[in-house]
Design an enzyme around this catalytic site. Structure first.
Site, PDB file in Angstrom:
ATOM      1  N   GLN A  97      44.000  36.545  32.530  1.00 19.36           N
ATOM      2  CA  GLN A  97      43.101  36.882  33.645  1.00 19.36           C
ATOM      3  C   GLN A  97      43.932  37.125  34.903  1.00 19.36           C
ATOM      4  O   GLN A  97      43.416  37.615  35.905  1.00 19.36           O
ATOM      5  CB  GLN A  97      42.122  35.738  33.911  1.00 19.36           C
ATOM      6  CG  GLN A  97      41.215  35.400  32.745  1.00 19.36           C
ATOM      7  CD  GLN A  97      40.408  34.162  33.037  1.00 19.36           C
ATOM      8  OE1 GLN A  97      39.317  34.231  33.596  1.00 19.36           O
ATOM      9  NE2 GLN A  97      40.962  33.016  32.671  1.00 19.36           N
ATOM     10  N   HIS A 115      42.118  41.589  33.804  1.00 14.37           N
ATOM     11  CA  HIS A 115      41.633  41.776  35.182  1.00 14.37           C
ATOM     12  C   HIS A 115      42.553  42.668  35.997  1.00 14.37           C
ATOM     13  O   HIS A 115      42.441  42.709  37.227  1.00 14.37           O
ATOM     14  CB  HIS A 115      41.469  40.413  35.870  1.00 14.37           C
ATOM     15  CG  HIS A 115      40.371  39.581  35.288  1.00 14.37           C
ATOM     16  ND1 HIS A 115      40.255  38.230  35.527  1.00 14.37           N
ATOM     17  CD2 HIS A 115      39.341  39.909  34.473  1.00 14.37           C
ATOM     18  CE1 HIS A 115      39.191  37.763  34.879  1.00 14.37           C
ATOM     19  NE2 HIS A 115      38.631  38.759  34.229  1.00 14.37           N
ATOM     20  N   GLY A 182      45.168  26.939  31.663  1.00 10.81           N
ATOM     21  CA  GLY A 182      45.153  27.111  33.111  1.00 10.81           C
ATOM     22  C   GLY A 182      43.993  27.908  33.648  1.00 10.81           C
ATOM     23  O   GLY A 182      44.153  28.645  34.623  1.00 10.81           O
ATOM     24  N   THR A 183      42.812  27.753  33.034  1.00  6.82           N
ATOM     25  CA  THR A 183      41.647  28.451  33.566  1.00  6.82           C
ATOM     26  C   THR A 183      40.479  27.478  33.667  1.00  6.82           C
ATOM     27  O   THR A 183      40.290  26.615  32.819  1.00  6.82           O
ATOM     28  CB  THR A 183      41.270  29.681  32.715  1.00  6.82           C
ATOM     29  OG1 THR A 183      40.116  30.315  33.277  1.00  6.82           O
ATOM     30  CG2 THR A 183      40.998  29.316  31.273  1.00  6.82           C
ATOM     31  N   SER A 184      39.683  27.643  34.737  1.00  3.33           N
ATOM     32  CA  SER A 184      38.583  26.702  34.999  1.00  3.33           C
ATOM     33  C   SER A 184      37.347  27.042  34.179  1.00  3.33           C
ATOM     34  O   SER A 184      36.370  26.299  34.186  1.00  3.33           O
ATOM     35  CB  SER A 184      38.225  26.731  36.490  1.00  3.33           C
ATOM     36  OG  SER A 184      37.727  28.023  36.850  1.00  3.33           O
ATOM     37  N   ASN A 209      45.054  22.334  30.120  1.00  6.34           N
ATOM     38  CA  ASN A 209      44.701  22.516  31.526  1.00  6.34           C
ATOM     39  C   ASN A 209      45.108  21.277  32.319  1.00  6.34           C
ATOM     40  O   ASN A 209      45.475  20.250  31.744  1.00  6.34           O
ATOM     41  CB  ASN A 209      43.181  22.778  31.636  1.00  6.34           C
ATOM     42  CG  ASN A 209      42.828  23.626  32.839  1.00  6.34           C
ATOM     43  OD1 ASN A 209      43.437  24.652  33.094  1.00  6.34           O
ATOM     44  ND2 ASN A 209      41.844  23.164  33.604  1.00  6.34           N
TER      45      ASN A 209
HETATM   46  C1  BV8 Z   1      31.646  41.677  34.431  1.00  3.57           C
HETATM   47  C2  BV8 Z   1      40.650  39.855  39.914  1.00  3.57           C
HETATM   48  C3  BV8 Z   1      30.002  43.143  33.638  1.00  3.57           C
HETATM   49  C4  BV8 Z   1      40.646  39.806  41.375  1.00  3.57           C
HETATM   50  C5  BV8 Z   1      38.894  38.471  39.055  1.00  3.57           C
HETATM   51  C6  BV8 Z   1      26.422  38.750  39.216  1.00  3.57           C
HETATM   52  C7  BV8 Z   1      26.814  40.056  39.497  1.00  3.57           C
HETATM   53  C8  BV8 Z   1      27.878  40.676  38.841  1.00  3.57           C
HETATM   54  C9  BV8 Z   1      28.569  39.967  37.880  1.00  3.57           C
HETATM   55  C10 BV8 Z   1      28.192  38.667  37.612  1.00  3.57           C
HETATM   56  C11 BV8 Z   1      27.132  38.052  38.250  1.00  3.57           C
HETATM   57  N1  BV8 Z   1      27.026  36.770  37.778  1.00  3.57           N
HETATM   58  C12 BV8 Z   1      27.968  36.569  36.855  1.00  3.57           C
HETATM   59  C13 BV8 Z   1      28.694  37.701  36.744  1.00  3.57           C
HETATM   60  C14 BV8 Z   1      29.791  37.935  35.886  1.00  3.57           C
HETATM   61  C15 BV8 Z   1      31.055  37.703  36.723  1.00  3.57           C
HETATM   62  C16 BV8 Z   1      31.284  36.217  36.751  1.00  3.57           C
HETATM   63  O1  BV8 Z   1      31.662  35.651  35.750  1.00  3.57           O
HETATM   64  N2  BV8 Z   1      31.046  35.578  37.914  1.00  3.57           N
HETATM   65  C17 BV8 Z   1      31.246  34.148  37.977  1.00  3.57           C
HETATM   66  C18 BV8 Z   1      31.910  33.778  39.302  1.00  3.57           C
HETATM   67  C19 BV8 Z   1      29.887  33.474  37.795  1.00  3.57           C
HETATM   68  N3  BV8 Z   1      32.097  38.395  36.023  1.00  3.57           N
HETATM   69  C20 BV8 Z   1      32.378  39.655  36.352  1.00  3.57           C
HETATM   70  O2  BV8 Z   1      31.885  40.256  37.276  1.00  3.57           O
HETATM   71  C21 BV8 Z   1      33.359  40.344  35.436  1.00  3.57           C
HETATM   72  N4  BV8 Z   1      32.823  41.592  35.042  1.00  3.57           N
HETATM   73  O3  BV8 Z   1      30.969  40.730  34.126  1.00  3.57           O
HETATM   74  O4  BV8 Z   1      31.292  42.962  34.191  1.00  3.57           O
HETATM   75  C22 BV8 Z   1      29.826  44.572  33.409  1.00  3.57           C
HETATM   76  C23 BV8 Z   1      29.157  44.947  32.281  1.00  3.57           C
HETATM   77  C24 BV8 Z   1      28.965  46.276  32.043  1.00  3.57           C
HETATM   78  C25 BV8 Z   1      29.465  47.220  32.951  1.00  3.57           C
HETATM   79  C26 BV8 Z   1      30.150  46.819  34.081  1.00  3.57           C
HETATM   80  C27 BV8 Z   1      30.342  45.493  34.330  1.00  3.57           C
HETATM   81  C28 BV8 Z   1      34.676  40.629  36.134  1.00  3.57           C
HETATM   82  C29 BV8 Z   1      35.392  39.338  36.389  1.00  3.57           C
HETATM   83  C30 BV8 Z   1      36.772  39.640  36.939  1.00  3.57           C
HETATM   84  C31 BV8 Z   1      36.771  39.453  38.414  1.00  3.57           C
HETATM   85  N5  BV8 Z   1      38.142  39.510  38.907  1.00  3.57           N
HETATM   86  N6  BV8 Z   1      40.123  38.584  39.507  1.00  3.57           N
HETATM   87  C32 BV8 Z   1      41.749  38.944  41.881  1.00  3.57           C
HETATM   88  O5  BV8 Z   1      42.457  38.299  41.081  1.00  3.57           O
HETATM   89  O6  BV8 Z   1      41.861  38.915  43.091  1.00  3.57           O
HETATM   90  S1  BV8 Z   1      38.351  36.936  38.631  1.00  3.57           S
HETATM   91  C33 BV8 Z   1      39.407  35.702  39.142  1.00  3.57           C
HETATM   92  O7  BV8 Z   1      38.939  34.514  38.499  1.00  3.57           O
HETATM   93  C34 BV8 Z   1      40.831  35.844  38.653  1.00  3.57           C
HETATM   94  O8  BV8 Z   1      41.021  36.902  37.741  1.00  3.57           O
HETATM   95  C35 BV8 Z   1      41.055  34.547  37.916  1.00  3.57           C
HETATM   96  O9  BV8 Z   1      42.020  34.650  36.955  1.00  3.57           O
HETATM   97  C36 BV8 Z   1      39.719  34.373  37.356  1.00  3.57           C
HETATM   98  C37 BV8 Z   1      39.419  33.092  36.710  1.00  3.57           C
HETATM   99  O10 BV8 Z   1      39.900  32.079  37.544  1.00  3.57           O
HETATM  100  P1  BV8 Z   1      40.962  31.074  36.881  1.00  3.57           P
HETATM  101  O11 BV8 Z   1      42.114  31.862  36.414  1.00  3.57           O
HETATM  102  O12 BV8 Z   1      40.252  30.215  35.911  1.00  3.57           O
HETATM  103  O13 BV8 Z   1      41.442  30.278  38.155  1.00  3.57           O
HETATM  104  P2  BV8 Z   1      40.728  28.978  38.773  1.00  3.57           P
HETATM  105  O14 BV8 Z   1      41.362  28.733  40.104  1.00  3.57           O
HETATM  106  O15 BV8 Z   1      39.240  29.130  38.687  1.00  3.57           O
HETATM  107  O16 BV8 Z   1      41.135  27.788  37.777  1.00  3.57           O
HETATM  108  C38 BV8 Z   1      42.492  27.410  37.668  1.00  3.57           C
HETATM  109  C39 BV8 Z   1      42.556  26.277  36.645  1.00  3.57           C
HETATM  110  O17 BV8 Z   1      43.929  25.912  36.497  1.00  3.57           O
HETATM  111  C40 BV8 Z   1      41.819  25.027  37.095  1.00  3.57           C
HETATM  112  O18 BV8 Z   1      41.010  24.572  36.017  1.00  3.57           O
HETATM  113  C41 BV8 Z   1      42.933  24.032  37.404  1.00  3.57           C
HETATM  114  O19 BV8 Z   1      42.564  22.701  37.037  1.00  3.57           O
HETATM  115  C42 BV8 Z   1      44.043  24.502  36.512  1.00  3.57           C
HETATM  116  N7  BV8 Z   1      45.390  24.187  37.026  1.00  3.57           N
HETATM  117  C43 BV8 Z   1      45.803  24.066  38.310  1.00  3.57           C
HETATM  118  N8  BV8 Z   1      47.117  23.760  38.329  1.00  3.57           N
HETATM  119  C44 BV8 Z   1      47.538  23.727  37.040  1.00  3.57           C
HETATM  120  C45 BV8 Z   1      46.444  23.987  36.206  1.00  3.57           C
HETATM  121  N9  BV8 Z   1      46.528  23.996  34.870  1.00  3.57           N
HETATM  122  C46 BV8 Z   1      47.736  23.745  34.332  1.00  3.57           C
HETATM  123  N10 BV8 Z   1      48.839  23.485  35.072  1.00  3.57           N
HETATM  124  C47 BV8 Z   1      48.780  23.458  36.416  1.00  3.57           C
HETATM  125  N11 BV8 Z   1      49.877  23.186  37.134  1.00  3.57           N
END
Ligand code: BV8
Length: 243
Positions: A97, A115, A182-184, A209
């Site tokens: 991601q 992504h 490493g994803t939430s 994680n």
């Molecule tokens: C889609 C790029 C459909 C940008 C990103 C309403 C309207 C529209 C869409 C939606 C909606 N409701 C829901 C959706 C779907 C939406 C979605 O899921 N929303 C969520 C918020 C509810 N998804 C989308 O829109 C996706 N597209 O659904 O398209 C469609 C269908 C047909 C036709 C057209 C479209 C697109 C999603 C992609 C968005 N872009 N990023 C950028 O990077 O700036 S998402 C963004 O979140 C990043 O990519 C990131 O990678 C991703 C996930 O986050 P994580 O990687 O998990 O990071 P996070 O901080 O959350 O967690 C980190 C974890 O690591 C934690 O758990 C932590 O404990 C752990 N950690 C920390 N330190 C360490 C560690 N682990 C190990 N070691 C460590 N040291």
């Protein structure tokens, strides 16, 4: 040690921002994460880009400068996954991601950036996708079609379709091991991959994680700790005695 001849089941690894945290890159939803500082709607949606492209360019320019800082590089978690691809006697596919290039720099080649990628831009005029490691601005011209005002980060925003989904689904259908690192588990469709793998019913599923993700209960096995420690240990285990 090279790959042995007897083919082993394919492995699919999903990574998120947590694997790059110890390389110095911010995560999104940790307390000090990216979404605590900016509003998703303003910088990571097509609407935000349409409303204020310069603001979105600034957001990604800052992150691109951070990624390309000489002090930022792959950590032992990334390096362990490169070793897994090299030494596992079957296919290893990394589905990330993340928009950073740390998996490539660690040595992984079989890799999907679902992504998009921070060091690439896309022309909305001619469709070209090109490498771009400097700042991007509204006045920059497309190197291929020379239009200006048509370049955007080659990054999938919310509401946009992630890349290579068919290839990802095929890999999930046929894998023997699915590892999430490493994803939430907040963002779909990536957060739904483990459920898809469980529905297919073949693979072992593991979450590595720092703390339990939203989908932790869906995994057959969970191991918590920093990726720089958990990933090398898990890769050692898989390469010496499987899962
Ligand atoms: C889609 C790029 C459909 C940008 C990103 C309403 C309207 C529209 C869409 C939606 C909606 N409701 C829901 C959706 C779907 C939406 C979605 O899921 N929303 C969520 C918020 C509810 N998804 C989308 O829109 C996706 N597209 O659904 O398209 C469609 C269908 C047909 C036709 C057209 C479209 C697109 C999603 C992609 C968005 N872009 N990023 C950028 O990077 O700036 S998402 C963004 O979140 C990043 O990519 C990131 O990678 C991703 C996930 O986050 P994580 O990687 O998990 O990071 P996070 O901080 O959350 O967690 C980190 C974890 O690591 C934690 O758990 C932590 O404990 C752990 N950690 C920390 N330190 C360490 C560690 N682990 C190990 N070691 C460590 N040291």
């Amino acid at each position: 040690m090279g790959k042995s001849t007897v083919p082993k089941p394919p492995i699919v690894v999903l990574t998120g921002a947590g694997i790059s945290k110890e390389s110095g890159l911010d995560t999104f939803r940790d307390a000090d994460g990216i979404w605590a500082k900016v509003n998703i709607e303003d910088v990571a949606t097509p609407g935000g880009f349409h409303r204020d492209p310069a603001r979105v360019h600034d957001f990604y320019n800052m992150r691109r400068r951070g990624l390309n800082d000489p002090g930022v590089g792959p950590n032992p978690g990334h390096l362990a996954l490169a070793r897994l691809e090299k030494e596992w006697p079957g296919e290893v596919l990394i589905v990330t991601q993340n928009i950073d290039d740390l998996h490539e720099r660690a040595g992984n080649a079989n890799l999907i950036h679902m992504h998009g990628e921070l060091n690439k831009v896309r022309c909305q005029g001619c469709g070209a996708v090109m490498g771009w490691t400097g700042d991007l601005g509204v006045g920059d011209a497309c190197p291929r079609c020379t239009r200006t005002g048509t370049l955007r980060p080659h990054i999938v925003w919310f509401g946009e379709m992630p890349l290579e989904m068919e290839r990802i689904q095929e890999a999930l259908d046929g894998c023997g091991l699915f590892v999430s690192i490493g994803t939430s588990g907040n963002v779909y469709p990536a957060a739904g991959f483990v459920s898809h793998v469980r529905a297919v019913g073949i693979a072992h599923t593991v979450e590595l994680n720092l703390e339990p993700s939203v989908g932790a209960s869906l995994f057959a096995e969970t191991l918590y700790g920093p990726a720089s420690e958990t990933v090398p240990a898990f890769v050692d285990r898989v390469l010496t005695r499987g899962w």
